[in-house]
Structures are given as C-alpha cells and as structure tokens.
Scaffold this motif. Structure first.
Motif, PDB file in Angstrom:
ATOM      1  N   ASP A 498     -54.119   8.854 -54.558  1.00 46.74           N
ATOM      2  CA  ASP A 498     -55.262   8.071 -54.101  1.00 46.74           C
ATOM      3  C   ASP A 498     -55.904   7.408 -55.315  1.00 46.74           C
ATOM      4  O   ASP A 498     -56.175   8.061 -56.329  1.00 46.74           O
ATOM      5  CB  ASP A 498     -56.268   8.996 -53.401  1.00 46.74           C
ATOM      6  CG  ASP A 498     -57.363   8.218 -52.690  1.00 46.74           C
ATOM      7  OD1 ASP A 498     -58.083   7.453 -53.365  1.00 46.74           O
ATOM      8  OD2 ASP A 498     -57.497   8.375 -51.459  1.00 46.74           O
ATOM      9  N   LEU A 499     -56.137   6.108 -55.231  1.00 52.90           N
ATOM     10  CA  LEU A 499     -56.697   5.365 -56.367  1.00 52.90           C
ATOM     11  C   LEU A 499     -58.055   5.913 -56.779  1.00 52.90           C
ATOM     12  O   LEU A 499     -58.370   5.985 -57.973  1.00 52.90           O
ATOM     13  CB  LEU A 499     -56.821   3.874 -56.023  1.00 52.90           C
ATOM     14  CG  LEU A 499     -55.512   3.113 -55.794  1.00 52.90           C
ATOM     15  CD1 LEU A 499     -55.793   1.675 -55.401  1.00 52.90           C
ATOM     16  CD2 LEU A 499     -54.620   3.157 -57.036  1.00 52.90           C
ATOM     17  N   ALA A 500     -58.873   6.290 -55.810  1.00 52.15           N
ATOM     18  CA  ALA A 500     -60.199   6.816 -56.130  1.00 52.15           C
ATOM     19  C   ALA A 500     -60.085   8.089 -56.959  1.00 52.15           C
ATOM     20  O   ALA A 500     -60.827   8.281 -57.940  1.00 52.15           O
ATOM     21  CB  ALA A 500     -60.989   7.069 -54.851  1.00 52.15           C
ATOM     22  N   ASP A 521     -66.250   1.800 -59.040  1.00 49.53           N
ATOM     23  CA  ASP A 521     -66.203   0.810 -57.958  1.00 49.53           C
ATOM     24  C   ASP A 521     -65.528  -0.477 -58.420  1.00 49.53           C
ATOM     25  O   ASP A 521     -64.741  -1.079 -57.675  1.00 49.53           O
ATOM     26  CB  ASP A 521     -67.622   0.491 -57.473  1.00 49.53           C
ATOM     27  CG  ASP A 521     -68.253   1.665 -56.737  1.00 49.53           C
ATOM     28  OD1 ASP A 521     -67.503   2.529 -56.254  1.00 49.53           O
ATOM     29  OD2 ASP A 521     -69.495   1.713 -56.657  1.00 49.53           O
ATOM     30  N   LEU A 524     -61.710   0.034 -58.803  1.00 51.15           N
ATOM     31  CA  LEU A 524     -61.096   0.106 -57.473  1.00 51.15           C
ATOM     32  C   LEU A 524     -61.017  -1.279 -56.845  1.00 51.15           C
ATOM     33  O   LEU A 524     -59.975  -1.663 -56.287  1.00 51.15           O
ATOM     34  CB  LEU A 524     -61.899   1.048 -56.573  1.00 51.15           C
ATOM     35  CG  LEU A 524     -61.382   1.188 -55.136  1.00 51.15           C
ATOM     36  CD1 LEU A 524     -59.948   1.727 -55.127  1.00 51.15           C
ATOM     37  CD2 LEU A 524     -62.292   2.092 -54.311  1.00 51.15           C
ATOM     38  N   LEU A 528     -57.597  -3.214 -55.771  1.00 50.12           N
ATOM     39  CA  LEU A 528     -57.395  -3.732 -54.417  1.00 50.12           C
ATOM     40  C   LEU A 528     -57.119  -5.233 -54.446  1.00 50.12           C
ATOM     41  O   LEU A 528     -56.334  -5.758 -53.650  1.00 50.12           O
ATOM     42  CB  LEU A 528     -58.622  -3.435 -53.549  1.00 50.12           C
ATOM     43  CG  LEU A 528     -58.886  -1.960 -53.206  1.00 50.12           C
ATOM     44  CD1 LEU A 528     -60.199  -1.816 -52.440  1.00 50.12           C
ATOM     45  CD2 LEU A 528     -57.742  -1.366 -52.405  1.00 50.12           C
ATOM     46  N   ARG A 552     -59.759  -1.403 -46.568  1.00 46.89           N
ATOM     47  CA  ARG A 552     -59.873  -0.836 -47.908  1.00 46.89           C
ATOM     48  C   ARG A 552     -59.209   0.540 -48.057  1.00 46.89           C
ATOM     49  O   ARG A 552     -59.818   1.486 -48.573  1.00 46.89           O
ATOM     50  CB  ARG A 552     -61.352  -0.747 -48.325  1.00 46.89           C
ATOM     51  CG  ARG A 552     -62.037  -2.080 -48.427  1.00 46.89           C
ATOM     52  CD  ARG A 552     -63.519  -1.933 -48.737  1.00 46.89           C
ATOM     53  NE  ARG A 552     -63.731  -1.241 -50.011  1.00 46.89           N
ATOM     54  CZ  ARG A 552     -63.643  -1.810 -51.210  1.00 46.89           C
ATOM     55  NH1 ARG A 552     -63.346  -3.101 -51.299  1.00 46.89           N
ATOM     56  NH2 ARG A 552     -63.869  -1.115 -52.302  1.00 46.89           N
ATOM     57  N   THR A 554     -57.353   3.380 -49.831  1.00 43.34           N
ATOM     58  CA  THR A 554     -57.273   3.625 -51.277  1.00 43.34           C
ATOM     59  C   THR A 554     -55.971   4.298 -51.711  1.00 43.34           C
ATOM     60  O   THR A 554     -55.760   4.506 -52.899  1.00 43.34           O
ATOM     61  CB  THR A 554     -58.462   4.501 -51.728  1.00 43.34           C
ATOM     62  OG1 THR A 554     -58.477   5.708 -50.963  1.00 43.34           O
ATOM     63  CG2 THR A 554     -59.777   3.756 -51.531  1.00 43.34           C
ATOM     64  N   ARG A 555     -55.112   4.655 -50.758  1.00 42.17           N
ATOM     65  CA  ARG A 555     -53.799   5.207 -51.112  1.00 42.17           C
ATOM     66  C   ARG A 555     -52.761   4.084 -51.044  1.00 42.17           C
ATOM     67  O   ARG A 555     -52.494   3.549 -49.970  1.00 42.17           O
ATOM     68  CB  ARG A 555     -53.411   6.350 -50.174  1.00 42.17           C
ATOM     69  CG  ARG A 555     -54.268   7.595 -50.369  1.00 42.17           C
ATOM     70  CD  ARG A 555     -53.760   8.797 -49.572  1.00 42.17           C
ATOM     71  NE  ARG A 555     -53.781   8.543 -48.129  1.00 42.17           N
ATOM     72  CZ  ARG A 555     -52.716   8.495 -47.356  1.00 42.17           C
ATOM     73  NH1 ARG A 555     -51.497   8.658 -47.883  1.00 42.17           N
ATOM     74  NH2 ARG A 555     -52.824   8.285 -46.061  1.00 42.17           N
TER      75      ARG A 555
END
Length: 688
Positions: A498-500, A521, A524, A528, A552, A554-555
């Motif tokens: 997960d990017l987060a 933020d 991310l 994206l 949006r 995030t994976r």
C-alpha cells in the motif's frame, strides 16, 4: 505552372553526430512550412543527412507563387462618411494607405453592416527570388544551442559552411546563404573524392553523391551499417547486442561505411564485461561481440569511413587505440577489489545527496531501514534487503564507477561477489537501480524489489519533505521517473503493498529532517498522478484511468486490477447507458439538500419500475459482492451491467423528485445504493 524537383544542400564541416537527425528533420520541416505559407505548391520531401551535409529534396515544386487576391477591409460606411456624405479623414487615410481613393473602394455588406473594401490581385513572385530567404529562415530555426563563427565573418551556424546548393530542376538558383554563394558544387567524400562533384539536376542528387563516395540518405547508410556489422559478427561467430542509439551515432559519423573486425587480448576478459562494453561503445563507438550465452568475446566490430586497400592497417590502429582503455578498466577493477564494499561505505559520508537531507551515506542508512521494513511487509526475512540497502551505493566511491558512471550498481554486484557477500545481496545491489528507463527490466528478487522501492521512496519523500517539488520540466532528482519505476515494480511483480504504508515507512526513516507537514499527502498525490502517463503508454484511454483515480485506491496492484476491469466494462454494450445513468444519478444526488435515508423502505415502493430496480439491485449486489471478495473487479462490473434495463426503465417512468417527501427520499436512497455499488470499483460516470 512549371514544376520541378527542388534540392537544397548545406555543405559543412563535420556536424555533431548526436544532433544530426534532429537538425535534418528540423531543416526539412521548416523549409516545407515556408513553401506552404508562401503559397508555393510542392510535393513530397526527402531528407538527406551525413556528417558534412544537410539536404532537402522536394518533388514538384512550383517555379512561382500562386497569384492571390488580397482583401483589406476599411472603416464602416458610418465612420467613412460624414453627415453630408463626404469622406472622413479615417476613410481617406485608409484609402491612401492602399494606394487608392475613397471613390475607388468597393463595398462589403454583411449582416452586421457595410464597410469599405479594397481588393487587389497580387502576382506571385518567382521561386528564384524567394528561396534564398526561405533557406536562411529555415536554418535560423534549427535547434542549435551553441552556434559558432569562423573566419572574419559574423555569420553563425553550428559548424563552418563551405557550400550552398539550391537547384530547381536543372536551374541553379542564385543567392547567398550564411555568406556563401549558391553553386552546383557538392562536397564529396573527404578522402575518396576530395575534389567534390558537380550536380547537374536536382533529381540526380543521391546518385551524384554515391559516385562521390557518399551515401547521403541516413536510413540507407544506417541499413548498410547494420548489414555490414551483422555479416562481420556472423563471420566471427558472435552476435551484436541491439543498440539503436549507437547505430544512429555511428551512422552520423561516416559517409561511406565499411565494417571491420578487430580483437583484443583475452586477458581483459577477467574484467566484468560491463565496463569493457562501456569503454568500447562510449569511447570508441565500437560494437562488442558476444557469444550465444551472452559472454563477451575478445573481438569487436567497428565502422570505418574509408574503403582501404589495406584494411589490416586500420584494424591494427583500432586495436592499438582500444588496448590502453581496456587496460585502464583492468587496473581499476584490480585496484577496487582490494577494498571491500563494506569498507567503502564510510566514504559515502563525503558524497552529498542533498544539503538538507545529508550525504549518500545517510541515504544508504535510510534505504537499509526502509528496505528491511518492506521485505517484512512482504512476509520475508529483511536481513538480505537491509544488507543490500546498506551496501547499494558503496560502488559510487570506487575507481571503476568514478571513471565509468554507467556501471554503478552492476559493479557493486561484482564487488559484492568478490567480497563473498550472499548471492541475494549482490543481486539486489544491481537490481535496486531498475528500471532505469521506460520498458527496462525489473528487479527479480524480493530483496531487489525492496531496495529499489526504498531508494525511490527515499528520493520522493525526502525531496517533497523539504518542499522542493518538481515544477514544469524541472525535475533535477528525476522524481517522475522514480515514481513510475516504483509503481511498475509493485504492479508488474504483483506485490501486495500500500502506497500510504510505504510513504509512512520512508517518512519515519528521516527523523526530524523533513520540514513539510503535508509530505505524505503530497507524495501520495504525486504517485497517483503518475498512473495517467503510465497507463496511457499502455494504450488505456484517459477516461478509464480517471474513473479509477476518482476512487483513489492506494494499492497499485488493486489500481491495476480496477483499470483493466473498467477498460473491459467500457467495451460492453451496456456501458454507455450505465455511464450516462451514473452521471445523471451523480447530478441528482449532488443537488439533494435533505438527508438521504440509509435504507430503502419497501413500503414506499409503488411504481412497478422502482420495485423492479430494487429487486435488480439486490441481485446485482449479491453477485458483485461475491466477485469483489475475490478481487474480481471485471466480474463485479459484469454483474452490475445487468442493471442497465431496469435503470433505463426507472428513469423513463419514475419521477425521482416526487411531491411526497418520504417517497422522494426513498427514491433518492435507491439511486444512492445504485451509485455506491459502482463506486466500490470506479466512478464510471466519467466514462465518455
């Protein structure tokens, strides 16, 4: 009107090889555009480019501009005449400027009024008068970063100009360009035909130069090189690795290519092949030979610009030239092996990464920490990734990489093997630079993926964390490339990351160094934003990408699955109607001011179409939910496609904004449920 082939050639000193193609294309394009802008009819153009010339040959060029009728509108009649009908100063000034009197002016009547009008026929000028100026303007538009002057003249160009040839059919067009008078004399091959050649007709250009030992057509010359080096490699029982850039550069260096094979001492093969290849290609423009297994052979093919009666002399000369360069590589390798990678790491403290973020040593420490964390997220032991991260930049302070920067990473791998580091560590050191360019290979090992992701994250989070975001074309730390590389690794290696989580992991490694409170933020959002160019390059339409971006995810693996599912859904016959319906639903719900009920009240359903839609929603929801549990977004969207007919019937026959508040809220709840079903996957209302 008489037409003939037009030939324009600029004969120069040797042009910069890496710029030759772009110069040729720009020159041809500019000349074609000028002919078109000045109403001179012309046919197809051919471009010619060699080390000592830029040329354009255009078929069926008219000998004269087409005649034109020029119209110039003057002041309106209300302004042109006073109350007594006499011409005003405005009208007289306009007429005088056009060489007529007000009485001579015609009238132009439109729906908006009446104006004075001057019409005149302008005779076209001959090509012979216009062309020298066209050529000057076309040359002025060339992408020349550093023009030079020569002799006592103030004329500037990328290289000194010796000849200018402008021929229309068999007619020489006189004039001066860059201070040189036009003639039909062409530069021949510098050694085989130093006296040059005389061009008698524009159609004979290519043949005339061929007789002067010049292959003027870039593509033909390039193919001759390909054929020559391929034959030479086959005769030497070797193969040549494809390198388009090197082929283009060699093509730009020779006018009469001849491929020859030379050799070097086998002892140099004790050095890893990568620096040997770099020095042969980059320093000498040679084509190294490899065997069927990819091992370097002690031979190379080179392209000479002369057809010698004694080629052995040329071969011997090239062998003598390459020997000291290979010896340098051998010396660097032998010297570097005396110091282990681990012992080199402290020296990285003297190499700056970024003044606010510290040295390369600091960066390596962070990479090791984050790579270990990523490996653990993937369910693997993090020790190999941590060790590889710690050592991954150590080869930057080796003599070999200092001399051949292109070998960073690969030399680290070789030195790690020499130090008896674990195989996984050595491989990950090389792999952490991957992918290096669009379409490049990806890391194969989990440790390599972890270190590569950690390295790219460190640059992204670090630079964003001090507020130095890329702007316009300015991207000194190549963050866009890093972001796309990171996403490619995760997607194509199917890594459940997960990017987060990754951004948070990298952010923690910086401690108190970061000054931007919004770094997570912003990084991310930046990542994206890279999906659009990444998927557009794969042929995915923008609206499909935007539909998924609206949710949006995030994976990256999840994003990829959604994109391909929406792309497949878009091709279904129901897609257009459902996309339009979703857009309509979104617009209706956006205007709702009261609270929409959480549940649909079956007791308030009275129209047959809304009863049918609710039933269809329940059935589609069951099937799509089952598919989503398997991450089958394509199956989920296909299940929702069954809603097309009941949705259309609902909108055709049911008034959503009913007068009864309870009924209206219930129908809005139906639409909310419909919308949410699709939004679990993507916002298909943005599909075109």
């Amino acid at each position: 009107m008489h037409t003939a082939t037009l030939l324009v050639e600029i004969g120069t000193e040797e042009l910069p090889p890496k710029a030759l193609k772009s110069l040729s294309e720009a020159f041809g394009s500019a000349l074609e555009q000028l002919l078109q802008e000045h109403n001179i009819s012309a046919g197809a153009a051919r471009l010619f480019a060699s080390p000592r010339r830029l040329a354009v040959q255009i078929a069926d060029v008219a000998a004269q501009q087409a005649d034109q009728v020029v119209e110039k509108r003057g002041p309106s009649v209300d302004v042109a005449f006073d109350a007594d009908g006499n011409p005003t100063k405005a009208a007289e000034g306009w007429a005088r400027g056009n060489g007529i009197t007000v009485a001579d002016a015609e009238r132009l009547k439109t729906d908006k009024g009446e104006w004075l009008l001057f019409k005149a026929e302008v005779k076209g000028q001959p090509l012979t008068k216009l062309l020298p100026d066209f050529v000057e303007k076309a040359l002025a538009k060339l992408p020349i970063p550093k023009p030079m002057r020569w002799g006592a003249s103030n004329v500037q160009f990328i290289r000194p100009v010796h000849t200018i040839t402008m021929l229309h059919g068999d007619q020489l067009i006189p004039g001066r360009v860059l201070g040189v008078a036009s003639s039909n004399h062409l530069l021949g091959h510098r050694f085989h035909c130093p006296q040059g050649a005389t061009l008698t007709h524009a159609d004979s250009y290519e043949k005339t130069l061929e007789e002067a030992w010049v292959v003027a057509d870039f593509a033909k010359r390039r193919q001759r090189i390909v054929d020559g080096i391929t034959a030479a490699a086959k005769a030497a029982n070797g193969t040549i690795r494809k390198d388009e850039a090197l082929l283009d550069e060699v093509t730009a260096l020779v006018e009469w290519p001849v491929a020859l094979t030379a050799s070097f001492d086998k002892a140099f093969l004790n050095v890893p092949k990568e620096p040997l290849i770099v020095t042969m290609k980059d320093d000498q423009r040679y084509f190294p030979l490899e065997d069927a297994d990819g091992n370097l052979l002690p031979k190379f093919v080179f392209v000479t610009n002369i057809e010698s009666k004694d080629p052995e002399q040329i071969i011997g000369g090239n062998e003598r030239v390459v020997r000291p360069r290979l010896a340098d590589a051998q010396f660097f390798f032998d010297t570097d092996k005396k110091t282990s990678l681990a012992d080199r790491v402290p020296a990285l403290a003297n190499v700056l990464f970024q003044k606010q973020l510290g040295s390369i040593k600091d960066k390596s420490d962070r990479i090791a920490q984050v790579a270990e964390g990523i490996a653990k997220l993937l369910g693997k032991d993090g020790s190999v990734a941590a060790r590889a991260g710690y050592l991954c930049k150590a080869d930057l302070v080796s003599q070999m990489v200092s001399e051949f920067p292109e070998t960073q990473g690969v030399m680290g791998m070789h030195y790690a093997r020499n130090d008896n580091e674990p195989t996984g560590v050595a491989e990950a050191i090389f792999e952490h630079y991957l992918p290096r360019f669009s379409g490049d290979q990806l890391p194969q090992s989990i440790a390599g993926c972890a270190v590569a992701i950690a390295d790219k994250l460190d640059s992204l989070v670090g630079i964003f964390g001090i507020g130095q975001t890329p702007k316009g074309d300015r991207d000194p730390f190549a963050l866009r490339r890093a972001a796309i590389g990171l996403l490619r690794i995760i997607v194509e290696k199917d890594l459940p990351l997960d990017l987060a989580d990754l951004i948070d992991l990298s952010k923690q490694s910086f401690g108190a160094l970061l000054t931007n409170d919004n770094v997570a933020d912003e990084v991310l959002e930046f990542l994206l934003g890279r999906y659009r160019p990444m998927y557009q390059e794969q042929g995915v339409s923008v609206d499909v990408i935007q539909a998924v971006l609206a949710r949006r995810p995030t994976r990256p693996v999840d994003f990829n699955q959604r994109v391909h599912a929406v792309a497949a859904f878009r091709n279904l016959p129901e897609a257009e109607a459902l996309a339009a319906a979703n857009k309509r639903v979104a617009n209706i719900l956006a205007k709702v001011e009261e609270t929409i009920p959480n549940k649909i009240d079956s007791g308030l359903l009275n129209a047959g179409e809304e009863i049918s839609l609710v039933k269809a929603l329940e059935e589609a929801e069951l099937r799509s939910t089952a598919a989503l549990k398997q991450n089958d977004y394509t199956g989920a969207l296909k299940a929702l496609a069954a809603l097309q007919k009941p949705v259309d019937a609902f909108f055709d026959n049911v008034m959503v904004n009913a007068d009864d508040v309870a009924v209206r809220g219930n129908r809005q709840a139906i639409l909310q449920r419909l919308r949410n079903l699709f939004l679990q996957i993507a916002d298909i209302s943005v599909l075109n």
